[in-house]
Design a protein around this motif. Structure first.
Motif, PDB file in Angstrom:
ATOM      1  N   LEU A 110       0.875  -1.313  -0.076  1.00 18.44           N
ATOM      2  CA  LEU A 110      -0.042  -0.127  -0.046  1.00 18.44           C
ATOM      3  C   LEU A 110       0.871   1.318   0.024  1.00 18.44           C
ATOM      4  O   LEU A 110       0.606   2.299  -0.724  1.00 18.44           O
ATOM      5  N   LYS A 117       0.708   7.215  -6.611  1.00 23.23           N
ATOM      6  CA  LYS A 117      -0.590   7.881  -6.657  1.00 23.23           C
ATOM      7  C   LYS A 117      -0.411   9.073  -6.155  1.00 23.23           C
ATOM      8  O   LYS A 117      -1.095  10.223  -6.917  1.00 23.23           O
ATOM      9  N   LYS A 129       2.158   4.357   4.537  1.00 21.46           N
ATOM     10  CA  LYS A 129       0.990   3.636   4.775  1.00 21.46           C
ATOM     11  C   LYS A 129       1.217   2.849   6.131  1.00 21.46           C
ATOM     12  O   LYS A 129       2.296   2.832   6.673  1.00 21.46           O
ATOM     13  N   LYS A 137     -14.218  -5.382  13.933  1.00 22.78           N
ATOM     14  CA  LYS A 137     -15.760  -5.962  13.765  1.00 22.78           C
ATOM     15  C   LYS A 137     -15.938  -6.373  15.249  1.00 22.78           C
ATOM     16  O   LYS A 137     -15.418  -7.053  15.801  1.00 22.78           O
ATOM     17  N   GLY A 168      -7.334   7.583   6.851  1.00 26.52           N
ATOM     18  CA  GLY A 168      -8.296   6.403   7.272  1.00 26.52           C
ATOM     19  C   GLY A 168      -7.810   5.351   5.975  1.00 26.52           C
ATOM     20  O   GLY A 168      -7.314   5.800   4.902  1.00 26.52           O
ATOM     21  N   GLY A 171     -11.440  -0.034   7.772  1.00 24.76           N
ATOM     22  CA  GLY A 171     -11.661  -0.231   9.312  1.00 24.76           C
ATOM     23  C   GLY A 171     -11.086   1.197  10.080  1.00 24.76           C
ATOM     24  O   GLY A 171     -11.370   1.236  11.196  1.00 24.76           O
ATOM     25  N   ARG A 209     -14.286  15.248   2.185  1.00 27.19           N
ATOM     26  CA  ARG A 209     -13.109  14.088   2.470  1.00 27.19           C
ATOM     27  C   ARG A 209     -13.937  12.744   2.512  1.00 27.19           C
ATOM     28  O   ARG A 209     -13.358  11.932   1.826  1.00 27.19           O
ATOM     29  N   GLY A 243     -18.163  -0.141   1.935  1.00 21.20           N
ATOM     30  CA  GLY A 243     -17.596   0.603   3.105  1.00 21.20           C
ATOM     31  C   GLY A 243     -17.470   2.117   2.658  1.00 21.20           C
ATOM     32  O   GLY A 243     -18.322   2.633   1.438  1.00 21.20           O
ATOM     33  N   SER A 264     -21.579  -5.336  -1.921  1.00 23.83           N
ATOM     34  CA  SER A 264     -20.957  -6.675  -1.259  1.00 23.83           C
ATOM     35  C   SER A 264     -20.499  -6.146   0.026  1.00 23.83           C
ATOM     36  O   SER A 264     -20.251  -5.047   0.219  1.00 23.83           O
ATOM     37  N   SER A 266     -17.742  -8.382   3.089  1.00 19.89           N
ATOM     38  CA  SER A 266     -16.980  -9.784   3.229  1.00 19.89           C
ATOM     39  C   SER A 266     -17.724 -10.891   3.187  1.00 19.89           C
ATOM     40  O   SER A 266     -17.295 -12.036   3.325  1.00 19.89           O
ATOM     41  N   LYS A 285     -24.732   0.123   6.852  1.00 17.58           N
ATOM     42  CA  LYS A 285     -23.182  -0.102   7.041  1.00 17.58           C
ATOM     43  C   LYS A 285     -22.575   0.985   8.033  1.00 17.58           C
ATOM     44  O   LYS A 285     -21.698   0.849   8.678  1.00 17.58           O
ATOM     45  N   CYS A 322     -14.106  -2.015  -5.383  1.00 17.09           N
ATOM     46  CA  CYS A 322     -14.272  -0.877  -4.031  1.00 17.09           C
ATOM     47  C   CYS A 322     -13.830  -1.476  -2.660  1.00 17.09           C
ATOM     48  O   CYS A 322     -14.003  -1.160  -1.523  1.00 17.09           O
ATOM     49  N   GLY A 347     -11.538   1.258  -7.376  1.00 19.77           N
ATOM     50  CA  GLY A 347     -11.751   2.235  -6.380  1.00 19.77           C
ATOM     51  C   GLY A 347     -10.927   1.741  -5.262  1.00 19.77           C
ATOM     52  O   GLY A 347     -10.308   2.477  -4.410  1.00 19.77           O
ATOM     53  N   ALA A 348     -10.714   0.293  -5.018  1.00 17.18           N
ATOM     54  CA  ALA A 348      -9.641  -0.354  -3.888  1.00 17.18           C
ATOM     55  C   ALA A 348      -8.428   0.003  -4.659  1.00 17.18           C
ATOM     56  O   ALA A 348      -8.031   0.279  -5.562  1.00 17.18           O
ATOM     57  N   ASN A 349      -7.286  -0.348  -3.692  1.00 16.03           N
ATOM     58  CA  ASN A 349      -6.033  -0.486  -4.189  1.00 16.03           C
ATOM     59  C   ASN A 349      -5.592  -1.967  -4.453  1.00 16.03           C
ATOM     60  O   ASN A 349      -6.051  -3.007  -3.660  1.00 16.03           O
ATOM     61  N   GLY A 377      -9.125  10.416  -2.882  1.00 18.91           N
ATOM     62  CA  GLY A 377      -9.196  10.210  -1.621  1.00 18.91           C
ATOM     63  C   GLY A 377      -7.954  11.123  -0.980  1.00 18.91           C
ATOM     64  O   GLY A 377      -8.093  12.298  -0.204  1.00 18.91           O
TER      65      GLY A 377
HETATM   66  P1  NDP Z   1     -14.033   0.245   4.701  1.00 21.71           P
HETATM   67  O1  NDP Z   1     -13.502  -0.406   5.843  1.00 21.71           O
HETATM   68  O2  NDP Z   1     -14.893   1.402   4.547  1.00 21.71           O
HETATM   69  O3  NDP Z   1     -14.936  -0.835   3.654  1.00 21.71           O
HETATM   70  C1  NDP Z   1     -14.309  -1.850   3.183  1.00 21.71           C
HETATM   71  C2  NDP Z   1     -15.309  -2.725   2.387  1.00 21.71           C
HETATM   72  O4  NDP Z   1     -14.671  -3.722   1.877  1.00 21.71           O
HETATM   73  C3  NDP Z   1     -16.368  -3.525   3.361  1.00 21.71           C
HETATM   74  O5  NDP Z   1     -17.571  -3.512   2.737  1.00 21.71           O
HETATM   75  C4  NDP Z   1     -15.702  -4.879   3.613  1.00 21.71           C
HETATM   76  O6  NDP Z   1     -16.646  -5.482   4.210  1.00 21.71           O
HETATM   77  C5  NDP Z   1     -15.243  -4.964   2.320  1.00 21.71           C
HETATM   78  N1  NDP Z   1     -13.900  -5.997   2.558  1.00 21.71           N
HETATM   79  C6  NDP Z   1     -12.704  -5.592   3.333  1.00 21.71           C
HETATM   80  N2  NDP Z   1     -12.249  -6.749   3.277  1.00 21.71           N
HETATM   81  C7  NDP Z   1     -12.590  -7.638   2.399  1.00 21.71           C
HETATM   82  C8  NDP Z   1     -12.428  -9.048   2.179  1.00 21.71           C
HETATM   83  N3  NDP Z   1     -11.092  -9.461   2.397  1.00 21.71           N
HETATM   84  N4  NDP Z   1     -13.164  -9.605   1.401  1.00 21.71           N
HETATM   85  C9  NDP Z   1     -14.520  -9.057   0.859  1.00 21.71           C
HETATM   86  N5  NDP Z   1     -14.614  -7.750   1.424  1.00 21.71           N
HETATM   87  C10 NDP Z   1     -13.991  -6.912   1.934  1.00 21.71           C
HETATM   88  O7  NDP Z   1     -12.729   0.759   3.742  1.00 21.71           O
HETATM   89  P2  NDP Z   1     -12.701   1.655   2.395  1.00 21.71           P
HETATM   90  O8  NDP Z   1     -13.868   1.953   1.773  1.00 21.71           O
HETATM   91  O9  NDP Z   1     -11.864   2.864   3.223  1.00 21.71           O
HETATM   92  O10 NDP Z   1     -11.397   0.974   1.648  1.00 21.71           O
HETATM   93  C11 NDP Z   1     -11.806   0.074   0.503  1.00 21.71           C
HETATM   94  C12 NDP Z   1     -10.707   0.082  -0.482  1.00 21.71           C
HETATM   95  O11 NDP Z   1     -10.414   1.344  -0.919  1.00 21.71           O
HETATM   96  C13 NDP Z   1      -9.270  -0.227   0.417  1.00 21.71           C
HETATM   97  O12 NDP Z   1      -8.532  -1.118  -0.670  1.00 21.71           O
HETATM   98  C14 NDP Z   1      -8.497   0.877   0.497  1.00 21.71           C
HETATM   99  O13 NDP Z   1      -7.170   0.650   0.493  1.00 21.71           O
HETATM  100  C15 NDP Z   1      -8.981   1.746  -0.747  1.00 21.71           C
HETATM  101  N6  NDP Z   1      -8.743   3.153  -0.538  1.00 21.71           N
HETATM  102  C16 NDP Z   1      -9.522   3.841   0.262  1.00 21.71           C
HETATM  103  C17 NDP Z   1      -9.433   5.379   0.355  1.00 21.71           C
HETATM  104  C18 NDP Z   1     -10.162   5.997   1.453  1.00 21.71           C
HETATM  105  O14 NDP Z   1     -10.114   7.239   1.252  1.00 21.71           O
HETATM  106  N7  NDP Z   1     -10.927   5.275   2.411  1.00 21.71           N
HETATM  107  C19 NDP Z   1      -8.426   5.923  -0.286  1.00 21.71           C
HETATM  108  C20 NDP Z   1      -7.918   5.298  -1.589  1.00 21.71           C
HETATM  109  C21 NDP Z   1      -8.142   3.812  -1.544  1.00 21.71           C
HETATM  110  P3  NDP Z   1     -16.892  -5.834   5.801  1.00 21.71           P
HETATM  111  O15 NDP Z   1     -17.587  -4.816   6.103  1.00 21.71           O
HETATM  112  O16 NDP Z   1     -17.666  -7.142   5.746  1.00 21.71           O
HETATM  113  O17 NDP Z   1     -15.421  -5.775   6.368  1.00 21.71           O
END
Ligand code: NDP
Length: 449
Positions: A110, A117, A129, A137, A168, A171, A209, A243, A264, A266, A285, A322, A347-349, A377
Motif C-alpha cells: 500500500l 498515486k 501507509k 468488527k 483512514g 476499518g 473528504r 464501505g 457486497s 465480506s 453499514k 471498491c 476504487g480499491a487498491n 481520496g
Molecule cells: P471500509 O472499511 O470502509 O470498507 C471496506 C469494504 O470492503 C467493506 O464493505 C468490507 O466488508 C469490504 N472488505 C474488506 N475486506 C474484504 C475482504 N477480504 N473480502 C471481501 N470484502 C472485504 O474501507 P474503504 O472503503 O475505506 O477502503 C476500501 C478500499 O479502498 C481499500 O482497498 C482501500 O485501501 C482503498 N482506498 C481507500 C481510500 C479511502 O479514502 N478510504 C483511499 C484510496 C483507496 P466488511 O464490512 O464485511 O468488512
C-alpha cells in the motif's frame, strides 16, 4: 519473472529476495516495473543513479506493540505498523488500515502504491501507509477508543504535519481518526490539525473528504466515458464493498444516471435489479455497522442476498471493485468480459490480479488502475492539509469542483504520458510512468537520499 528488461528484472529479483514472504509487495513492485521499460530506455540515468532501486526500499519502517484492555478486562496485544516509504515530494502521506489480515507485506504494498498515486495528483505529498492487525468488527466504541489511544501512544513520535500525515483506510473512518487525533493532541499538547486527515467537520476536517475516494473514482470513469463520447446514463454498474469508497461511488453513479445493481461486503453480496437504495445501505453499514444481508430484509421486493464473495458474476457494463486487494482474479475477469463489461476502474487498491488486468487488456476492456482512479481520496486529504495550514474552510461545492478538476487532470496526464511512451489509451502505463517520473526527478534533485 518474464516481461522485464534485464536491469529491471535484477531489481525485482532483489526486492523479492530482500522482502521474502511479502507477496502483495512483490506484486505491486512488479506491476510498476513492467511499465518502466520504455522509460529507462529513453532515460538510462534513472537506472544509473539507482533511483528505481532506492524507490523500492522504504525510508523507514516502524513495527510496534499495541497493548490494550478489552471490555471484559482481558489484555489484548496487536501489532502496529507505519512504513514511511518516500518523502521526496512532501511529508509521508497515506492511510491506516485496521484489519486482521494486516502484516508488513500489505502495508508495504500500500505504501509503495501510494508513492506513485500521490505523485500523480501533482500535490506536495510523499508516500506512506500504516495500520494494525486489529479487527474492529464486533468491538464496542470504548474498545476501539482504547485501541486507538494505545496505537497513537507509540505512533505520535513519528508523525507531524511536515513529517508524516496518516488518514483512514479499511476499518479506519472518522470515529477512529477522532480517537487518534484526541490522543495525539493530549500527548503533544498541540492542536496540530494538519497531522491527520479525514477529521470531522467541526474539528478541522474538509468538506468532501468522506466522499472523495468514491466520488473521485466515478469522476475518473466519467472522463473515460467522455473520451468515448459516452455517459453513465442508463449504464448497469456493479460495485464491490459497501464501505466508505463503495458508498460514495454508488452515490455519484446514481447522480450521474447509472444504475448500481449489486454491492457486497465480506459475507456476500446483494442484487437489486431496480438499483440499490443507498439510504438503506448507509443505514445498515454506516449507522448499524451490520452485515449487508440486512439490506434485503429492509428493502424487500426482488432484492436478494447471495452468500458468496463473487459479486462479479452479476452482469454489468461498468465494474468498480471498491473492497480490497486481489478481489478480481482471472476467472472473475473472464466472467465480467463474457457478461459484457466494458470498463473496470479500481476504487480499491490493487483489487485486480495481474491475470485479470491481462485479460481485460486483451479483451479491449478499458482498465483504470487504482493509483489513478482512486487518487481523489488522498488529493482531498491534501486539500484538507491546505485548509488547515491557512486556517480556512471551503464550501462543499468549491471542494467538490477542485476534486473533479484534479481527477480530470490525472486522467489527462495518464493519456498524454501513455501516448508519449507509445502506448495510447493504456492507463496502466500512463499512471505508472507519469507517477514515477515526477518522484524520480525529485529524488535526483535531492542528491543521494
Ligand atoms: P471500509 O472499511 O470502509 O470498507 C471496506 C469494504 O470492503 C467493506 O464493505 C468490507 O466488508 C469490504 N472488505 C474488506 N475486506 C474484504 C475482504 N477480504 N473480502 C471481501 N470484502 C472485504 O474501507 P474503504 O472503503 O475505506 O477502503 C476500501 C478500499 O479502498 C481499500 O482497498 C482501500 O485501501 C482503498 N482506498 C481507500 C481510500 C479511502 O479514502 N478510504 C483511499 C484510496 C483507496 P466488511 O464490512 O464485511 O468488512
Amino acid at each position: 519473472m518474464n516481461g522485464l528488461p534485464d536491469k529491471l528484472h535484477d531489481i525485482y529479483e532483489e526486492v523479492a529476495r530482500r522482502n521474502a514472504g511479502e507477496a502483495e509487495f512483490h506484486q505491486s513492485v512488479y506491476e510498476v516495473l513492467t511499465s518502466l521499460g520504455p522509460v529507462v530506455q529513453k532515460h538510462p540515468e534513472y537506472v544509473d543513479s539507482e533511483v528505481i532501486r532506492r524507490l523500492c526500499e522504504p525510508e523507514r519502517q516502524i513495527i510496534f506493540r499495541v497493548p490494550w484492555v478489552d471490555d471484559r478486562g482481558t489484555v489484548q496485544i496487536n501489532r502496529g505498523f507505519r512504513v514511511e516509504f518516500n518523502s521526496a515530494l512532501g511529508p509521508f502521506k497515506g492511510g491506516l488500515r485496521f484489519h486482521p489480515s494486516v502484516y508488513l507485506g500489505i502495508v508495504k504494498f500500500l505504501g509503495f502504491e501510494q508513492i506513485f498515486k500521490n505523485s500523480l495528483t501533482g500535490m506536495p505529498i510523499g508516500g506512506g501507509k500504516g495500520g494494525a492487525d486489529f479487527d474492529p468488527k464486533g468491538r464496542s466504541d470504548n474498545e476501539v477508543m482504547r485501541f486507538c489511544q494505545s496505537l497513537m501512544t507509540e505512533l505520535y513520535r513519528h508523525l507531524g504535519e511536515y513529517t508524516d500525515v496518516p488518514a483512514g483506510d479499511i476499518g479506519v473512518g472518522q470515529r477512529e481518526i477522532g480517537y487518534l487525533f484526541g490522543q495525539y493532541k493530549r500527548i503533544t499538547n498541540r492542536y496540530e490539525s494538519g497531522v491527520l486527515t479525514g477529521k470531522g467537520m467541526t474539528w478541522g476536517g474538509s468538506q468532501v473528504r468522506t466522499e472523495a475516494t468514491g466520488y473521485g473514482t466515478v469522476f475518473f470513469v466519467n472522463e473515460i466515458l467522455k473520451a468515448k463520447n459516452d455517459t453513465f446514463e442508463g449504464k448497469r454498474v456493479v460495485v464491490s464493498g459497501s464501505g466508505n469508497v463503495a458508498i460514495y461511488a454508488i452515490e455519484k453513479i446514481q447522480e450521474l444516471g447509472g444504475t448500481v445493481v449489486a454491492c457486497s461486503d465480506s459475507s456476500g453480496f446483494v442484487v437489486d435489479e431496480k438499483g440499490v437504495d443507498l439510504d438503506i445501505i448507509k443505514e445498515v453499514k454506516e449507522v448499524r455497522r451490520a452485515r449487508i444481508a440486512d439490506y434485503v430484509d429492509i428493502r424487500g421486493g426482488a432484492a436478494h442476498f447471495v452468500e458468496d464473495r463473487n459479486v462479479w458474476s452479476v452482469p454489468c457494463e461498468i465494474a468498480l471493485p471498491c473492497a480490497t486487494q486481489n478481489e478480481i482474479n482471472g476467472d472473475e475477469a473472464r466472467a465480467l468480459i463474457t457478461n459484457g463489461c466494458r470498463v473496470v476502474a479500481e476504487g480499491a487498491n490493487m483489487p485486480c490480479s495481474p491475470d485479470a488486468v491481462k485479460y481485460f487488456t486483451e479483451a479491449g476492456v478499458t482498465f483504470a488502475p487504482g493509483k489513478a482512479a482512486n487518487a481523489g481520496g488522498v488529493a482531498t486529504s491534501a486539500l484538507e492539509m491546505q485548509q488547515n495550514a491557512s486556517r480556512d474552510s471551503w464550501t462543499f461545492a468549491d471542494t467538490e469542483m477542485r476534486l473533479e478538476q484534479i481527477m480530470r487532470r490525472i486522467h489527462n496526464r495518464c493519456l498524454v504520458t501513455a501516448d508519449e511512451y507509445g502506448q495510447p489509451g493504456n492507463y496502466v502505463a500512463g499512471a505508472n510512468i507519469a507517477g514515477f517520473i515526477r518522484v524520480a526527478d525529485a529524488m535526483l534533485s535531492l542528491g543521494l537520499v
